[in-house]
Motif scaffolding. Structure first.
Motif, PDB file in Angstrom:
ATOM      1  N   GLN A  68       0.756  -1.176  -0.144  1.00  0.00           N
ATOM      2  CA  GLN A  68      -0.112  -0.054  -0.121  1.00  0.00           C
ATOM      3  C   GLN A  68       0.915   1.225   0.122  1.00  0.00           C
ATOM      4  N   ALA A  69       2.120   1.408  -0.323  1.00  0.00           N
ATOM      5  CA  ALA A  69       2.887   2.448  -0.797  1.00  0.00           C
ATOM      6  C   ALA A  69       2.267   3.013  -1.841  1.00  0.00           C
ATOM      7  N   ARG A  70       2.084   4.619  -1.816  1.00  0.00           N
ATOM      8  CA  ARG A  70       1.615   5.222  -2.885  1.00  0.00           C
ATOM      9  C   ARG A  70       2.267   5.239  -4.318  1.00  0.00           C
ATOM     10  N   PHE A  71       1.533   5.175  -5.315  1.00  0.00           N
ATOM     11  CA  PHE A  71       2.128   4.863  -6.479  1.00  0.00           C
ATOM     12  C   PHE A  71       2.722   6.017  -6.941  1.00  0.00           C
ATOM     13  N   ASP A  72       2.041   7.233  -6.451  1.00  0.00           N
ATOM     14  CA  ASP A  72       3.160   8.553  -6.783  1.00  0.00           C
ATOM     15  C   ASP A  72       3.887   9.010  -5.362  1.00  0.00           C
ATOM     16  N   ASP A  73       4.218   8.284  -4.739  1.00  0.00           N
ATOM     17  CA  ASP A  73       5.276   8.466  -3.811  1.00  0.00           C
ATOM     18  C   ASP A  73       6.674   8.198  -4.317  1.00  0.00           C
ATOM     19  N   PRO A  74       7.601   9.374  -4.512  1.00  0.00           N
ATOM     20  CA  PRO A  74       8.867   9.344  -5.155  1.00  0.00           C
ATOM     21  C   PRO A  74       9.705   8.328  -4.803  1.00  0.00           C
ATOM     22  N   ALA A  75       9.781   8.206  -3.482  1.00  0.00           N
ATOM     23  CA  ALA A  75      10.726   7.191  -2.469  1.00  0.00           C
ATOM     24  C   ALA A  75      10.203   5.868  -2.689  1.00  0.00           C
ATOM     25  N   ALA A  76       8.894   5.724  -3.016  1.00  0.00           N
ATOM     26  CA  ALA A  76       8.428   4.058  -3.124  1.00  0.00           C
ATOM     27  C   ALA A  76       8.632   3.882  -4.514  1.00  0.00           C
ATOM     28  N   ARG A  77       8.439   4.795  -5.604  1.00  0.00           N
ATOM     29  CA  ARG A  77       8.779   4.454  -6.938  1.00  0.00           C
ATOM     30  C   ARG A  77      10.305   4.106  -7.173  1.00  0.00           C
ATOM     31  N   ASP A  78      11.179   4.853  -6.551  1.00  0.00           N
ATOM     32  CA  ASP A  78      12.630   4.573  -6.694  1.00  0.00           C
ATOM     33  C   ASP A  78      13.083   3.319  -6.244  1.00  0.00           C
ATOM     34  N   ARG A  79      12.144   2.881  -4.915  1.00  0.00           N
ATOM     35  CA  ARG A  79      12.604   1.665  -4.352  1.00  0.00           C
ATOM     36  C   ARG A  79      11.852   0.316  -5.241  1.00  0.00           C
ATOM     37  N   PHE A  80      10.844   0.532  -5.735  1.00  0.00           N
ATOM     38  CA  PHE A  80      10.485  -0.572  -6.504  1.00  0.00           C
ATOM     39  C   PHE A  80      11.024  -0.551  -8.048  1.00  0.00           C
ATOM     40  N   ALA A  81      11.199   0.517  -8.560  1.00  0.00           N
ATOM     41  CA  ALA A  81      12.089   0.634 -10.007  1.00  0.00           C
ATOM     42  C   ALA A  81      13.388  -0.224  -9.646  1.00  0.00           C
ATOM     43  N   ARG A  82      14.213  -0.106  -8.704  1.00  0.00           N
ATOM     44  CA  ARG A  82      15.106  -0.529  -8.414  1.00  0.00           C
ATOM     45  C   ARG A  82      15.122  -2.089  -8.206  1.00  0.00           C
ATOM     46  N   ALA A  83      14.110  -2.377  -7.095  1.00  0.00           N
ATOM     47  CA  ALA A  83      13.839  -3.921  -6.800  1.00  0.00           C
ATOM     48  C   ALA A  83      13.535  -4.732  -8.280  1.00  0.00           C
TER      49      ALA A  83
END
Length: 897
Positions: free
Chosen positions: A586-601
């Protein structure tokens, strides 16, 4: 240990000491002596005993000697008292128990070779243990078998009159459908009134029967217990997450059983707060869809307007070419996906990863959008929780429960049993607020019938009454005085008298309900389809949060605002990120930190935030031509949504429609590719139930035909499109999820969560709350006299259960509109008479039938059936905040044809 808890979970019964077999034992005063003996680890025979209900004392097996008494004592019905001296063993007791076994066997037929309980029979076990080898005075009862029920057969020749079936039905389930009746010189178990058994058909009576007196009609004479392979798994029907045993023989599902049985009769009754181990009619008798002849077993590809069978290799080659070409020609935003919450967590995780990293789109959604997202987004916004805060134990031990907009026995039968135990054991006050005369309303301490569609107005009145009557927790509201003043201002013009006229609830009732809720130490609100699946669902959940906040019930132990889920993994779908708003966790899709974490993963770029689309937007973009390809896993929007959504028109415009499903659904019949998927019985994984418990799904049988698990198909598709997904099993996917969401897999225990409303109350609340309590007039009521409701019925779940022949046998589609008998008489109608049902969307003809659960001024049709297409009379309103479509209620006219 069947130690029955005190009616107040915070108060223990007095402690006493007694002697058992020469050892001093401490116990609670007044509990069953048998329970105390069991607590020491000594198990003595008892064929009429089960820890889930009160002792009955009929079998004569649990005999013990009590100092000061000449004859043996039945320990199950004897109450433990201080100073008792008890002996549980000895030749005299062995012979007395043997005599009891001989008594039961003397009138019991020795038909073990044809009895379904052979090898799984307590009377057999007792005869062996006590050396019963000869019966001097055996005689037959010669009672005809009662086969009148649609589901269960009663062979009273085998019955030992233990009353376990009667007691579990009456005490635990509070259905009370069975009774003893003297017939033919013997006590026989019959349905009330000696009619054909017609009840909820949960089968718990079958489960606890220690002999073969009650048998399953759908499995009779098909097996011996030792011939079957038993697999423990999680039910695929609703969000309760019940554990069940799939029993298979020669690749065929023969029957379904559950942890509840006569073999698990020893336990601590306080543990039943977490469930009694039973299952419902859907879980027990809805298994025949698993190996149904209607299953899709081969890939189908559309050629020349027809769906034709193709090998998997050829099918995937063609499919990959089509997806690749559409993405190349139109871009990733020409692709979208929908998935059912009947998939496992691992498959749901893989689905969103496939859509976002392989196709490059955030146009994706799940069936949680049909209502659960209203609760998730409102709760997340208000208290930072994207799920319910309370578990089954909290619900069972609650002292006050408000059920609003919930026919919970029909939708979530085992959660309903938790409320029944709260009523029966913990003496809870249960308030029901619904426009139907629900099963729970008949049991509740405070049942209230409200006008259809007025749930939001009812909540307005409760908030207003709480403030006016000063049922406000000063400590709680004192932390946010500005927010409380804003709420008082927002409801200042709310009139309880006007709301009483609008809802049908009296002013005094508003005040009484609030008093019950505010003054109880453990108070829970449970809202369901009448809130989350109806217009203004998001705002109404926030209003319930307001009520809980001002009365001090947010964050307090055993208190909170909760919902239930229709499908088994709606919570899992949200948690795994199958929503355009969320990543996994449930990390927000528009959260920059979450986007960076999942893009790297994931080692892949992510879709931009501006191109997201939920269910309703996806269907609109299909119709407009913006979306060219739609990937549908297990969903069936054509059969679910009303004609006003124009789903067919949208699907017809697609250049590529791919449907992956165990069955050839209405949507699959329109597909360019129909891919055969496994059922839950043919794969491994997990579901997350409505409490937040992660539960195992285990493979019980090989995939039918050429069907494959959804994760397997998605992995093949991703690799064929250039990815390097190395998943060899669901465990590999689970390992990846565990790295991204540490602690999510919680070994079957709900993760502890705590509501935190401080940020919500201190940031923007004063602006929001002004609009929340503006009066909303009912639409259509003045022009059409009846409220047409569509909803669930106990015997079915979505469209899936209609593929289970057993459930269709029990509850077929009558094709009739259900009405209150008084309304039928007023209109001169009787059962089967044809009427014309008219809404603003159109009209259709169908028969009518009386239904005592339907309130005056309303009519009902089960949402599981589309013949006739009653759903197409519905209009759709879409929640502006959450995108949840509401289409289960409309005002109609009824005319006799």
């Amino acid at each position: 240990m069947g130690l029955k808890p005190a009616t107040n979970p915070d108060v223990e019964a007095a402690r006493i000491e007694l002697s058992i077999d020469g050892k001093s034992v401490t116990a609670q005063d007044g509990v069953s002596l048998y329970d105390v003996i069991s607590m020491t680890g000594k198990i003595i025979p008892a064929m009429c005993y089960h820890y889930t209900f009160d002792p009955f004392g009929s079998c004569g097996m649990c005999l013990v000697m009590q100092e000061g008494k000449k004859a043996p004592v039945r320990s199950c019905t004897a109450k433990a008292a201080a100073g008792m001296v008890i002996r549980t063993e000895g030749e005299d007791l062995f012979l007395a128990r043997k005599k009891a076994v001989e008594k039961h066997l003397s009138v019991h037929p020795l038909d073990c070779p044809v009895c379904d309980a052979d090898g799984h029979c307590e009377l057999q076990d007792m005869a062996f243990q006590h050396g019963v080898t000869n019966l001097a005075s055996a005689k037959q009862k010669l009672i005809p078998e009662d086969t009148r029920s649609l589901v269960l057969d009663f062979n009273m020749n085998r019955c030992i009159a233990c009353a376990e079936c009667i007691n579990v039905c009456k005490d635990v389930l509070m259905i009370d459908a069975l009774q003893f009746m003297k017939k033919g010189g013997f006590n026989q178990v019959v349905a009330k009134g000696d009619l054909a058994l017609d009840c909820e058909f949960c089968g718990d009576c079958l489960a606890v029967c220690p002999v073969g007196a009650i048998t399953n009609k759908f499995s009779k004479y098909l097996y011996k217990p030792w011939q079957m392979k038993t697999t423990t798994t999680t039910c695929n029907y609703c969000g309760d997450g019940c554990q069940l045993y799939l029993e298979t023989k020669d690749e065929e599902v023969v029957r379904v059983t559950s942890p509840l049985s006569w073999k698990n009769k020893w336990g601590d009754r306080s543990e039943t707060a977490k469930g009694h181990g039973g299952i419902c009619v859907r879980g027990r008798f809805g298994f025949e869809n698993l190996d149904s002849k209607s299953r899709l077993t081969q890939p189908l590809v559309r050629e020349g307007g027809q769906l034709v069978q193709k090998p998997w290799l050829d099918t995937m080659d063609l499919l990959v070419d089509r997806f690749t070409e559409i993405k190349r020609q139109y871009g990733p935003d020409a692709i979208a996906g929908l998935v059912t919450a009947r998939c496992t967590n691992e498959e749901l995780y893989l689905f969103q990863k496939l859509m976002r990293t392989v196709f490059g789109t955030n146009q994706l959604d799940s069936s949680a959008r049909y209502g659960h997202m209203n609760f998730v987004l409102a709760s997340k916004h208000a208290v930072g929780l994207g799920r319910t805060p309370n578990d089954w134990e909290d619900l069972t031990k609650a002292k006050a429960i408000i059920l609003i907009g919930s026919n919970i026995t029909e939708t979530n039968p085992l959660t309903a049993v938790r409320i029944k135990e709260a009523l029966r054991v913990y003496k809870a006050q249960v308030v029901t607020l619904d426009s139907a005369i629900t099963n729970m309303a008949k049991l509740a301490s405070h049942p209230f019938l409200i006008k259809p569609g007025t749930e939001g107005a009812v909540i307005d009145g409760l908030v207003k009454a709480a403030i006016d009557q000063d049922f406000v927790d000063e400590e709680t509201v004192g932390k946010h005085p500005h927010a409380f003043e804003a709420l008082k201002s927002a409801v200042a013009d709310v009139s309880l008298e006007r709301l009483a006229a609008q809802t049908g609830l009296s002013v005094d009732a508003f005040r009484e309900i609030v008093a019950i809720f505010a003054e109880s130490t453990r108070s829970i609100i449970l809202c369901a389809e009448g809130i989350v699946r109806r217009t203004n669902g998001y705002q109404n959940v926030l209003k319930l949060m307001d009520l809980a906040w001002i009365t001090g019930k947010l964050g307090r132990t055993g208190c909170g605002v909760n919902t239930v889920t229709e499908e088994p993994n709606e919570q899992g779908a949200v948690d795994m990120g199958v929503a355009p708003e969320f990543f996994p966790g449930q990390a927000r899709f528009d959260d920059p930190a979450a986007r960076d974490r999942f893009a790297r993963a994931w080692e892949a770029p992510l879709p931009p935030t501006g191109s997201s689309a939920h269910l309703v937007e996806i269907l609109k973009r299909c119709k407009s031509g913006q979306i060219k390809a739609l990937y549908v896993l297990g969903e069936n929007p054509l059969a679910t949504l009303p004609a006003s959504m124009e789903v067919r028109a949208g699907l017809e415009r697609l250049e590529l429609l791919v449907v992956q499903d165990p069955f050839l659904t209405d949507t699959a019949k329109m597909a360019h590719f129909a891919l055969p998927a496994c059922t839950y019985a043919e794969k491994e994984g997990t579901f997350t139930n409505l409490e937040g418990r992660v539960l195992r799904v285990r493979q019980a049988m090989d995939p039918l035909g050429e069907s494959l698990p959804d994760w397997h198909i998605m992995t093949s598709l991703a690799n064929a499109m250039g990815c390097q997904w190395e998943y060899q099993s669901s465990n590999d996917i689970q390992a990846e999820i565990m790295k991204l969401l540490p602690g999510y897999y919680n070994l079957g225990q709900p993760r502890q969560v705590l509501p935190v409303p401080d940020q919500y109350l201190s940031t923007g609340y004063e602006v929001e709350v002004k609009a929340r309590y503006r009066p909303t007039p009912l639409s259509g009521e003045l022009t059409r006299p009846f409220a047409l409701l569509m909803g669930q019925v106990l015997m079915h779940s979505g469209k899936l259960s209609t593929q289970a022949s057993g459930l269709i046998t029990i509850a077929p589609n009558t094709g009739k509109l259900r009405m209150n008998i008084q309304d039928m008489e007023r209109l001169g109608l009787h059962d089967g008479v044809k009427v014309r049902l008219i809404s603003d969307r159109g009209s259709l003809q169908l028969g009518v039938q009386p239904d005592q659960s339907i309130a005056p001024g309303t009519c009902f049709f089960p949402e599981h059936f589309n013949e006739p297409p009653v759903k197409d009379l519905m209009t759709v309103s879409v929640d502006a905040t959450t995108g949840v479509p509401s289409f289960k209620q409309i005002w109609v006219s009824i005319e006799q044809v």
